[in-house]
Write a protein that holds these residues in place. Structure first.
Motif, PDB file in Angstrom:
ATOM      1  N   GLY A  53      -0.631   6.726   2.650  1.00 19.64           N
ATOM      2  CA  GLY A  53      -1.480   5.648   1.828  1.00 19.64           C
ATOM      3  C   GLY A  53      -0.837   4.278   2.615  1.00 19.64           C
ATOM      4  O   GLY A  53      -1.856   3.411   3.131  1.00 19.64           O
ATOM      5  N   ALA A  54       0.364   4.161   2.752  1.00 20.61           N
ATOM      6  CA  ALA A  54       1.066   3.172   3.276  1.00 20.61           C
ATOM      7  C   ALA A  54       0.777   2.885   4.679  1.00 20.61           C
ATOM      8  O   ALA A  54       0.224   1.955   5.428  1.00 20.61           O
ATOM      9  N   ARG A  56      -1.818   4.303   6.065  1.00 20.05           N
ATOM     10  CA  ARG A  56      -3.121   3.907   6.077  1.00 20.05           C
ATOM     11  C   ARG A  56      -3.384   2.471   5.905  1.00 20.05           C
ATOM     12  O   ARG A  56      -4.114   1.669   6.790  1.00 20.05           O
ATOM     13  N   LEU A  57      -2.947   1.909   5.153  1.00 17.00           N
ATOM     14  CA  LEU A  57      -2.884   0.438   4.829  1.00 17.00           C
ATOM     15  C   LEU A  57      -2.456  -0.417   5.990  1.00 17.00           C
ATOM     16  O   LEU A  57      -3.210  -1.526   6.469  1.00 17.00           O
ATOM     17  N   THR A  58      -1.410   0.129   6.705  1.00 22.47           N
ATOM     18  CA  THR A  58      -1.070  -0.640   7.955  1.00 22.47           C
ATOM     19  C   THR A  58      -1.939  -0.572   8.947  1.00 22.47           C
ATOM     20  O   THR A  58      -2.082  -1.532   9.801  1.00 22.47           O
ATOM     21  N   LEU A  60      -5.248  -0.501   8.664  1.00 21.40           N
ATOM     22  CA  LEU A  60      -6.536  -1.328   8.214  1.00 21.40           C
ATOM     23  C   LEU A  60      -6.015  -2.816   8.196  1.00 21.40           C
ATOM     24  O   LEU A  60      -6.815  -3.737   8.703  1.00 21.40           O
ATOM     25  N   THR A  61      -4.826  -2.980   8.196  1.00 15.62           N
ATOM     26  CA  THR A  61      -4.312  -4.364   7.994  1.00 15.62           C
ATOM     27  C   THR A  61      -3.763  -5.015   9.355  1.00 15.62           C
ATOM     28  O   THR A  61      -3.620  -6.174   9.653  1.00 15.62           O
ATOM     29  N   PRO A  77     -13.862  -0.775   3.831  1.00 16.32           N
ATOM     30  CA  PRO A  77     -12.358  -0.600   3.702  1.00 16.32           C
ATOM     31  C   PRO A  77     -11.993  -0.621   2.156  1.00 16.32           C
ATOM     32  O   PRO A  77     -10.988  -0.295   1.336  1.00 16.32           O
ATOM     33  N   VAL A  81      -8.652   1.154  -0.019  1.00 14.00           N
ATOM     34  CA  VAL A  81      -7.598   0.153  -0.128  1.00 14.00           C
ATOM     35  C   VAL A  81      -7.374   0.344  -2.066  1.00 14.00           C
ATOM     36  O   VAL A  81      -6.423   0.447  -2.068  1.00 14.00           O
ATOM     37  N   ILE A  84      -5.900   3.566  -2.691  1.00 15.86           N
ATOM     38  CA  ILE A  84      -4.449   3.789  -2.386  1.00 15.86           C
ATOM     39  C   ILE A  84      -3.464   3.070  -3.163  1.00 15.86           C
ATOM     40  O   ILE A  84      -2.441   3.313  -3.914  1.00 15.86           O
ATOM     41  N   LEU A  85      -3.829   1.691  -3.561  1.00 12.85           N
ATOM     42  CA  LEU A  85      -3.184   0.926  -4.456  1.00 12.85           C
ATOM     43  C   LEU A  85      -3.112   1.421  -5.981  1.00 12.85           C
ATOM     44  O   LEU A  85      -2.052   1.478  -6.535  1.00 12.85           O
TER      45      LEU A  85
END
Length: 240
Positions: A53-54, A56-58, A60-61, A77, A81, A84-85
Protein backbone atom coordinates in the motif's frame (compact mmCIF):
# COMPACT_ATOMS: atom_id res chain seq x y z
CA UNK A 1 5.83 -45.90 69.59
CA UNK A 2 4.75 -42.30 70.01
CA UNK A 3 7.36 -41.01 67.59
CA UNK A 4 6.56 -43.74 65.07
CA UNK A 5 2.82 -43.06 65.28
CA UNK A 6 3.45 -39.36 64.82
CA UNK A 7 5.51 -40.02 61.73
CA UNK A 8 2.95 -42.41 60.28
CA UNK A 9 0.10 -39.89 60.69
CA UNK A 10 2.03 -36.82 59.68
CA UNK A 11 0.20 -35.25 56.70
CA UNK A 12 1.96 -34.96 53.37
CA UNK A 13 2.95 -31.48 52.19
CA UNK A 14 0.00 -29.83 50.53
CA UNK A 15 0.14 -28.87 46.87
CA UNK A 16 -0.74 -25.29 46.04
CA UNK A 17 -4.39 -24.95 45.12
CA UNK A 18 -5.47 -23.83 41.70
CA UNK A 19 -5.49 -20.07 41.64
CA UNK A 20 -2.71 -19.79 44.23
CA UNK A 21 0.52 -17.88 43.85
CA UNK A 22 2.02 -20.29 41.35
CA UNK A 23 -1.07 -20.19 39.16
CA UNK A 24 -1.18 -16.41 39.49
CA UNK A 25 2.37 -16.14 38.19
CA UNK A 26 1.54 -18.44 35.30
CA UNK A 27 -1.57 -16.41 34.53
CA UNK A 28 0.38 -13.18 34.54
CA UNK A 29 3.05 -14.73 32.30
CA UNK A 30 0.43 -15.99 29.84
CA UNK A 31 -1.30 -12.61 29.77
CA UNK A 32 2.04 -10.85 29.26
CA UNK A 33 2.88 -13.17 26.37
CA UNK A 34 -0.55 -12.68 24.81
CA UNK A 35 -0.21 -8.92 25.11
CA UNK A 36 3.10 -9.02 23.25
CA UNK A 37 2.92 -11.98 20.87
CA UNK A 38 -0.64 -11.75 19.53
CA UNK A 39 -0.52 -8.08 18.43
CA UNK A 40 3.03 -8.59 17.12
CA UNK A 41 1.90 -11.58 15.07
CA UNK A 42 -1.07 -9.70 13.62
CA UNK A 43 1.10 -6.70 12.75
CA UNK A 44 3.68 -9.00 11.16
CA UNK A 45 0.92 -10.60 9.09
CA UNK A 46 -0.01 -7.13 7.82
CA UNK A 47 3.51 -6.08 6.85
CA UNK A 48 3.36 -7.22 3.21
CA UNK A 49 0.05 -5.50 2.33
CA UNK A 50 1.09 -2.39 4.27
CA UNK A 51 4.33 -2.16 2.30
CA UNK A 52 2.44 -2.75 -0.95
CA UNK A 53 0.00 0.00 0.00
CA UNK A 54 2.85 2.40 0.77
CA UNK A 55 4.38 1.67 -2.63
CA UNK A 56 1.03 2.34 -4.31
CA UNK A 57 0.64 5.67 -2.51
CA UNK A 58 4.17 6.61 -3.54
CA UNK A 59 3.28 5.88 -7.16
CA UNK A 60 0.17 8.02 -6.99
CA UNK A 61 1.79 10.96 -5.24
CA UNK A 62 5.22 10.78 -6.86
CA UNK A 63 4.23 11.01 -10.49
CA UNK A 64 5.04 7.43 -11.48
CA UNK A 65 4.52 6.33 -15.06
CA UNK A 66 1.01 5.19 -15.93
CA UNK A 67 0.94 1.53 -16.93
CA UNK A 68 -1.84 -0.96 -17.72
CA UNK A 69 -1.39 -2.29 -14.18
CA UNK A 70 -1.98 1.02 -12.39
CA UNK A 71 -3.98 3.12 -14.88
CA UNK A 72 -7.24 2.48 -13.01
CA UNK A 73 -5.78 3.97 -9.83
CA UNK A 74 -4.63 7.15 -11.57
CA UNK A 75 -8.03 7.49 -13.23
CA UNK A 76 -9.85 7.35 -9.85
CA UNK A 77 -7.37 7.60 -6.96
CA UNK A 78 -9.75 8.43 -4.09
CA UNK A 79 -11.11 4.89 -3.46
CA UNK A 80 -7.69 3.23 -3.43
CA UNK A 81 -6.15 5.97 -1.26
CA UNK A 82 -8.98 5.68 1.28
CA UNK A 83 -8.69 1.90 1.18
CA UNK A 84 -4.94 1.91 1.87
CA UNK A 85 -5.07 4.51 4.65
CA UNK A 86 -8.03 2.92 6.42
CA UNK A 87 -6.82 -0.67 6.14
CA UNK A 88 -3.47 0.42 7.60
CA UNK A 89 -5.21 1.97 10.60
CA UNK A 90 -7.64 -0.95 10.89
CA UNK A 91 -4.97 -3.65 10.86
CA UNK A 92 -2.49 -1.91 13.18
CA UNK A 93 -4.92 -0.45 15.72
CA UNK A 94 -7.11 -3.53 15.65
CA UNK A 95 -4.18 -5.79 16.54
CA UNK A 96 -4.07 -4.32 20.05
CA UNK A 97 -7.72 -5.23 20.66
CA UNK A 98 -6.44 -8.79 21.01
CA UNK A 99 -4.23 -7.93 24.02
CA UNK A 100 -6.39 -8.69 27.09
CA UNK A 101 -3.96 -7.33 29.68
CA UNK A 102 -3.53 -4.10 27.75
CA UNK A 103 -7.31 -3.64 27.67
CA UNK A 104 -7.59 -4.28 31.41
CA UNK A 105 -4.88 -1.75 32.23
CA UNK A 106 -6.48 0.86 29.97
CA UNK A 107 -10.24 0.18 30.03
CA UNK A 108 -11.13 3.35 28.16
CA UNK A 109 -8.72 2.61 25.34
CA UNK A 110 -10.86 -0.20 23.89
CA UNK A 111 -13.86 2.10 23.49
CA UNK A 112 -11.79 4.93 22.04
CA UNK A 113 -10.10 2.58 19.57
CA UNK A 114 -13.45 1.09 18.60
CA UNK A 115 -14.75 4.51 17.60
CA UNK A 116 -11.94 4.64 15.03
CA UNK A 117 -12.01 0.98 14.01
CA UNK A 118 -15.70 0.83 13.10
CA UNK A 119 -15.68 3.66 10.52
CA UNK A 120 -12.23 2.61 9.27
CA UNK A 121 -13.39 -0.96 8.75
CA UNK A 122 -16.51 0.17 6.92
CA UNK A 123 -14.45 2.40 4.62
CA UNK A 124 -12.12 -0.53 3.92
CA UNK A 125 -15.04 -2.78 3.00
CA UNK A 126 -17.03 -0.25 0.95
CA UNK A 127 -13.98 1.03 -0.94
CA UNK A 128 -13.04 -2.57 -1.74
CA UNK A 129 -16.54 -3.21 -3.04
CA UNK A 130 -16.44 -0.01 -5.11
CA UNK A 131 -13.11 -0.94 -6.69
CA UNK A 132 -14.39 -4.44 -7.49
CA UNK A 133 -17.48 -3.07 -9.21
CA UNK A 134 -16.12 -0.01 -11.01
CA UNK A 135 -12.39 -0.37 -11.57
CA UNK A 136 -11.25 -2.01 -14.80
CA UNK A 137 -10.02 -5.51 -14.01
CA UNK A 138 -6.27 -6.05 -14.25
CA UNK A 139 -4.88 -9.10 -16.08
CA UNK A 140 -5.40 -12.24 -14.02
CA UNK A 141 -8.58 -11.11 -12.26
CA UNK A 142 -11.66 -12.99 -13.42
CA UNK A 143 -15.32 -13.33 -12.54
CA UNK A 144 -14.70 -15.83 -9.74
CA UNK A 145 -12.26 -13.53 -7.92
CA UNK A 146 -14.68 -10.61 -8.35
CA UNK A 147 -17.43 -12.75 -6.82
CA UNK A 148 -15.21 -13.66 -3.87
CA UNK A 149 -14.40 -9.99 -3.28
CA UNK A 150 -18.06 -9.03 -3.33
CA UNK A 151 -19.03 -11.84 -0.95
CA UNK A 152 -16.29 -11.27 1.60
CA UNK A 153 -16.48 -7.47 1.35
CA UNK A 154 -20.20 -7.64 2.06
CA UNK A 155 -19.53 -10.09 4.91
CA UNK A 156 -17.09 -7.61 6.44
CA UNK A 157 -19.69 -4.83 6.34
CA UNK A 158 -22.29 -7.15 7.88
CA UNK A 159 -19.89 -8.29 10.63
CA UNK A 160 -19.01 -4.74 11.68
CA UNK A 161 -22.64 -3.58 11.62
CA UNK A 162 -23.78 -6.59 13.67
CA UNK A 163 -20.89 -6.06 16.09
CA UNK A 164 -21.87 -2.43 16.53
CA UNK A 165 -25.52 -3.36 17.03
CA UNK A 166 -24.55 -5.97 19.62
CA UNK A 167 -22.52 -3.55 21.74
CA UNK A 168 -25.37 -1.04 21.67
CA UNK A 169 -27.48 -3.81 23.24
CA UNK A 170 -24.65 -4.48 25.74
CA UNK A 171 -24.24 -7.97 24.27
CA UNK A 172 -20.49 -8.29 24.78
CA UNK A 173 -20.22 -11.90 23.61
CA UNK A 174 -21.80 -11.30 20.20
CA UNK A 175 -19.97 -7.98 19.84
CA UNK A 176 -16.67 -9.77 20.36
CA UNK A 177 -17.53 -12.54 17.91
CA UNK A 178 -18.66 -10.26 15.07
CA UNK A 179 -15.74 -7.87 15.48
CA UNK A 180 -13.26 -10.74 15.35
CA UNK A 181 -14.86 -11.96 12.13
CA UNK A 182 -14.75 -8.48 10.60
CA UNK A 183 -11.10 -8.07 11.54
CA UNK A 184 -10.25 -11.50 10.12
CA UNK A 185 -11.72 -10.53 6.75
CA UNK A 186 -10.08 -7.09 6.78
CA UNK A 187 -6.52 -8.35 7.32
CA UNK A 188 -6.72 -11.30 4.94
CA UNK A 189 -4.35 -9.68 2.42
CA UNK A 190 -1.39 -10.84 4.52
CA UNK A 191 -2.68 -14.41 4.55
CA UNK A 192 -3.33 -14.23 0.81
CA UNK A 193 0.34 -13.38 0.25
CA UNK A 194 1.24 -16.52 2.19
CA UNK A 195 -1.18 -18.73 0.22
CA UNK A 196 0.42 -17.54 -3.02
CA UNK A 197 3.99 -18.22 -1.90
CA UNK A 198 3.96 -22.06 -2.09
CA UNK A 199 2.24 -21.88 -5.48
CA UNK A 200 4.91 -19.56 -6.87
CA UNK A 201 7.69 -21.75 -5.46
CA UNK A 202 6.42 -25.13 -6.63
CA UNK A 203 4.07 -24.41 -9.55
CA UNK A 204 4.87 -21.00 -11.00
CA UNK A 205 2.58 -18.21 -12.13
CA UNK A 206 -1.16 -18.35 -11.55
CA UNK A 207 -4.03 -18.23 -13.99
CA UNK A 208 -7.42 -16.67 -13.29
CA UNK A 209 -8.85 -19.75 -11.61
CA UNK A 210 -5.87 -20.61 -9.40
CA UNK A 211 -5.41 -16.96 -8.41
CA UNK A 212 -9.06 -16.74 -7.36
CA UNK A 213 -8.77 -19.90 -5.27
CA UNK A 214 -5.57 -18.74 -3.57
CA UNK A 215 -7.06 -15.33 -2.73
CA UNK A 216 -10.27 -16.95 -1.50
CA UNK A 217 -8.24 -19.39 0.61
CA UNK A 218 -6.76 -16.43 2.52
CA UNK A 219 -10.23 -15.29 3.61
CA UNK A 220 -11.34 -18.82 4.45
CA UNK A 221 -8.22 -19.48 6.57
CA UNK A 222 -8.64 -16.24 8.50
CA UNK A 223 -12.31 -16.90 9.17
CA UNK A 224 -11.55 -20.47 10.28
CA UNK A 225 -9.00 -19.16 12.79
CA UNK A 226 -11.48 -16.49 13.91
CA UNK A 227 -14.17 -19.11 14.57
CA UNK A 228 -11.68 -21.20 16.55
CA UNK A 229 -10.82 -18.19 18.71
CA UNK A 230 -14.50 -17.35 19.24
CA UNK A 231 -15.40 -20.91 20.27
CA UNK A 232 -12.24 -21.55 22.30
CA UNK A 233 -13.23 -18.92 24.90
CA UNK A 234 -17.02 -18.57 24.59
CA UNK A 235 -17.37 -16.86 27.97
CA UNK A 236 -14.53 -14.39 27.53
CA UNK A 237 -15.55 -10.77 27.86
CA UNK A 238 -14.10 -7.68 26.26
CA UNK A 239 -14.37 -4.42 28.13
CA UNK A 240 -16.82 -2.22 26.34
Amino acid sequence: MTNQSTKEHRPFPRRPRSGGPADGRNGKTSSFRADRLVPAGLILLSVIPLVAGAVRLTELTGGAAVTPGNARFFAAPVPVVLHILCVSLYSLLGAFQFAPGFRRRRPGWHRAAGRLLVPSGLVVAFSGLWMTLFYARPPGDGDLLAAFRLVFGSAMVLSIVLGLAAIRRRDITRHRAWMIRGYAIGVAAGTQALTHLPWFLFVGTTDEFSRALLVGAGWVINLAVAEWIIRRRPRARISS
